[in-house]
Design a protein around this motif. Structure first.
Motif, PDB file in Angstrom:
ATOM      1  N   ALA A 100      51.852  24.033  40.325  1.00 12.97           N
ATOM      2  CA  ALA A 100      50.542  24.349  39.761  1.00 12.97           C
ATOM      3  C   ALA A 100      49.406  23.483  40.278  1.00 12.97           C
ATOM      4  CB  ALA A 100      50.599  24.235  38.233  1.00 12.97           C
ATOM      5  N   LEU A 101      49.709  22.235  40.649  1.00 13.04           N
ATOM      6  CA  LEU A 101      48.657  21.264  40.939  1.00 13.04           C
ATOM      7  C   LEU A 101      48.675  20.795  42.392  1.00 13.04           C
ATOM      8  CD1 LEU A 101      49.082  19.076  37.745  1.00 13.04           C
ATOM      9  CD2 LEU A 101      47.350  20.834  38.141  1.00 13.04           C
ATOM     10  N   HIS A 102      47.488  20.617  42.933  1.00 14.89           N
ATOM     11  CA  HIS A 102      47.317  20.141  44.309  1.00 14.89           C
ATOM     12  C   HIS A 102      47.103  18.627  44.284  1.00 14.89           C
ATOM     13  CE1 HIS A 102      45.988  19.739  48.391  1.00 14.89           C
ATOM     14  NE2 HIS A 102      44.739  19.499  48.069  1.00 14.89           N
ATOM     15  N   TYR A 103      48.166  17.857  44.610  1.00 12.54           N
ATOM     16  CA  TYR A 103      48.090  16.404  44.589  1.00 12.54           C
ATOM     17  C   TYR A 103      47.633  15.811  45.918  1.00 12.54           C
ATOM     18  CZ  TYR A 103      50.174  15.870  39.977  1.00 12.54           C
ATOM     19  OH  TYR A 103      50.408  15.898  38.614  1.00 12.54           O
ATOM     20  N   ASN A 104      47.772  16.571  46.998  1.00 14.99           N
ATOM     21  CA  ASN A 104      47.321  16.134  48.323  1.00 14.99           C
ATOM     22  C   ASN A 104      48.056  14.887  48.798  1.00 14.99           C
ATOM     23  OD1 ASN A 104      45.656  17.077  50.406  1.00 14.99           O
ATOM     24  ND2 ASN A 104      44.151  15.464  50.045  1.00 14.99           N
ATOM     25  N   MET A 105      49.373  14.888  48.633  1.00 13.57           N
ATOM     26  CA  MET A 105      50.196  13.758  49.053  1.00 13.57           C
ATOM     27  C   MET A 105      51.268  14.150  50.064  1.00 13.57           C
ATOM     28  SD  MET A 105      50.715  11.725  45.458  1.00 13.57           S
ATOM     29  CE  MET A 105      49.314  11.031  44.590  1.00 13.57           C
ATOM     30  N   TYR A 106      51.320  15.433  50.423  1.00 19.47           N
ATOM     31  CA  TYR A 106      52.312  15.940  51.367  1.00 19.47           C
ATOM     32  C   TYR A 106      51.596  16.334  52.654  1.00 19.47           C
ATOM     33  CZ  TYR A 106      55.518  15.948  47.447  1.00 19.47           C
ATOM     34  OH  TYR A 106      56.302  15.551  46.401  1.00 19.47           O
ATOM     35  N   GLU A 107      52.222  16.074  53.786  1.00 18.63           N
ATOM     36  CA  GLU A 107      51.569  16.269  55.073  1.00 18.63           C
ATOM     37  C   GLU A 107      50.955  17.659  55.221  1.00 18.63           C
ATOM     38  OE1 GLU A 107      55.120  13.478  55.932  1.00 18.63           O
ATOM     39  OE2 GLU A 107      54.332  14.714  54.309  1.00 18.63           O
ATOM     40  N   CYS A 108      51.668  18.679  54.776  1.00 19.68           N
ATOM     41  CA  CYS A 108      51.190  20.056  54.940  1.00 19.68           C
ATOM     42  C   CYS A 108      50.006  20.381  54.036  1.00 19.68           C
ATOM     43  CB  CYS A 108      52.321  21.042  54.683  1.00 19.68           C
ATOM     44  SG  CYS A 108      53.086  20.850  53.057  1.00 19.68           S
ATOM     45  N   GLU A 109      49.706  19.518  53.070  1.00 19.80           N
ATOM     46  CA  GLU A 109      48.578  19.797  52.172  1.00 19.80           C
ATOM     47  C   GLU A 109      47.232  19.638  52.870  1.00 19.80           C
ATOM     48  OE1 GLU A 109      49.402  19.163  47.645  1.00 19.80           O
ATOM     49  OE2 GLU A 109      50.160  17.376  48.689  1.00 19.80           O
ATOM     50  N   SER A 110      47.249  19.123  54.076  1.00 21.83           N
ATOM     51  CA  SER A 110      46.014  19.073  54.859  1.00 21.83           C
ATOM     52  C   SER A 110      45.539  20.478  55.224  1.00 21.83           C
ATOM     53  CB  SER A 110      46.222  18.260  56.135  1.00 21.83           C
ATOM     54  OG  SER A 110      47.199  18.874  56.977  1.00 21.83           O
ATOM     55  N   GLN A 111      46.427  21.469  55.091  1.00 21.11           N
ATOM     56  CA  GLN A 111      46.091  22.854  55.420  1.00 21.11           C
ATOM     57  C   GLN A 111      45.435  23.592  54.256  1.00 21.11           C
ATOM     58  OE1 GLN A 111      49.863  24.550  56.534  1.00 21.11           O
ATOM     59  NE2 GLN A 111      50.266  22.966  58.052  1.00 21.11           N
ATOM     60  N   VAL A 112      45.427  22.996  53.072  1.00 18.57           N
ATOM     61  CA  VAL A 112      44.902  23.671  51.883  1.00 18.57           C
ATOM     62  C   VAL A 112      43.402  23.922  52.028  1.00 18.57           C
ATOM     63  CG1 VAL A 112      44.454  23.416  49.408  1.00 18.57           C
ATOM     64  CG2 VAL A 112      46.683  22.774  50.361  1.00 18.57           C
ATOM     65  N   GLN A 113      42.995  25.154  51.750  1.00 19.31           N
ATOM     66  CA  GLN A 113      41.605  25.571  51.844  1.00 19.31           C
ATOM     67  C   GLN A 113      40.940  25.549  50.463  1.00 19.31           C
ATOM     68  OE1 GLN A 113      40.241  26.244  54.963  1.00 19.31           O
ATOM     69  NE2 GLN A 113      42.265  25.463  55.566  1.00 19.31           N
ATOM     70  N   PRO A 114      39.617  25.387  50.419  1.00 18.17           N
ATOM     71  CA  PRO A 114      38.913  25.344  49.125  1.00 18.17           C
ATOM     72  C   PRO A 114      39.177  26.569  48.249  1.00 18.17           C
ATOM     73  CG  PRO A 114      37.461  24.597  50.870  1.00 18.17           C
ATOM     74  CD  PRO A 114      38.710  25.107  51.543  1.00 18.17           C
ATOM     75  N   SER A 115      39.354  27.736  48.872  1.00 14.77           N
ATOM     76  CA  SER A 115      39.572  28.956  48.089  1.00 14.77           C
ATOM     77  C   SER A 115      40.971  29.012  47.472  1.00 14.77           C
ATOM     78  CB  SER A 115      39.354  30.193  48.959  1.00 14.77           C
ATOM     79  OG  SER A 115      40.262  30.218  50.051  1.00 14.77           O
TER      80      SER A 115
END
Length: 219
Positions: A100-115
């Motif tokens: 459910a939550l975006h913690y931004n601690m995993y390498e691939c989370e750099s791909q997450v877009q604002p939308s």
């Protein structure tokens, strides 16, 4: 070090149907000590490496504080799993992965877009937007890639925050169920997918998401 000890019912054909001891921990910013590695490897049959574990060892200290490179949790999970298996080759190691939550601690989370996320509130980790199909594909791809590209170090996933998906509505919960199906298909039925189906809210109520027990290895 924080350790949670539970009894986990495993349902995979290759691991037999037994109640087994489960551990879940992290240490930050340092890694577990050699003594702690021995304790974990010898005590638990299944162990989850929590997010942000040992980021002082595996992360990039020069990266911005809000960058996933600061933590490199996939790399930390793989490294920790290899150390545990060097002590006990039969231990199964899982990677923590939030539903459910975006913690931004995993390498691939750099791909997450604002939308792909809802606006941040009070500085807390933002919720994922389950209406976004690109997010759905990424969530499955990131988690399955971490397992499949680990060289056998990671045996599966601990999916957290199932109830926080459920409170977003039945549509989001149904989408998550399909994503879990796709995830299991990608990593293989012999690997573990355990999920956290309970949550005690700040109001004192117990939130539960028990509709997917049949889709996972344990709860």
């Amino acid at each position: 070090m924080v350790v949670c000890t539970l009894l986990l019912l495993t349902l995979t054909a290759t691991f037999a149907q037994h109640v087994r001891q489960y551990g879940h921990a992290y240490q930050a910013p340092a890694d577990f000590t050699p003594e702690q590695y021995q304790q974990i490897a010898q005590r638990f049959s299944v162990f989850t490496v929590e997010k942000r574990h040992a980021f002082g060892v595996y992360g990039n200290s020069s990266a911005p504080a809000n960058s996933p490179e600061r933590y490199n949790t996939i790399k930390a999970t793989v490294g920790t799993a290899r150390k545990l298996k060097a002590i006990n080759s039969s231990i199964r190691v899982l990677m923590y992965w939030n539903s459910a939550l975006h913690y931004n601690m995993y390498e691939c989370e750099s791909q997450v877009q604002p939308s792909w996320i809802h606006p941040n509130i009070d500085g807390k980790p933002p919720f994922y937007n389950y209406n976004n199909t690109d997010f759905q594909k990424w969530w499955v791809s990131c988690a399955s890639g971490a397992v499949l590209n680990s060289g056998g170090a990671i045996d599966g996933l601990f999916l957290d925050a199932g109830p926080k998906v459920a409170v977003q509505g039945s549509a989001a919960e149904a989408i998550w169920g399909r994503m879990v199906d796709e995830l299991r298909e990608k990593i293989g039925e012999d690997r573990f997918v355990v999920y956290n189906g309970y949550r005690a809210s700040q109001t004192g109520t117990l939130q539960a998401s028990l509709n997917f027990i049949g889709k996972t290895t344990g709860v």
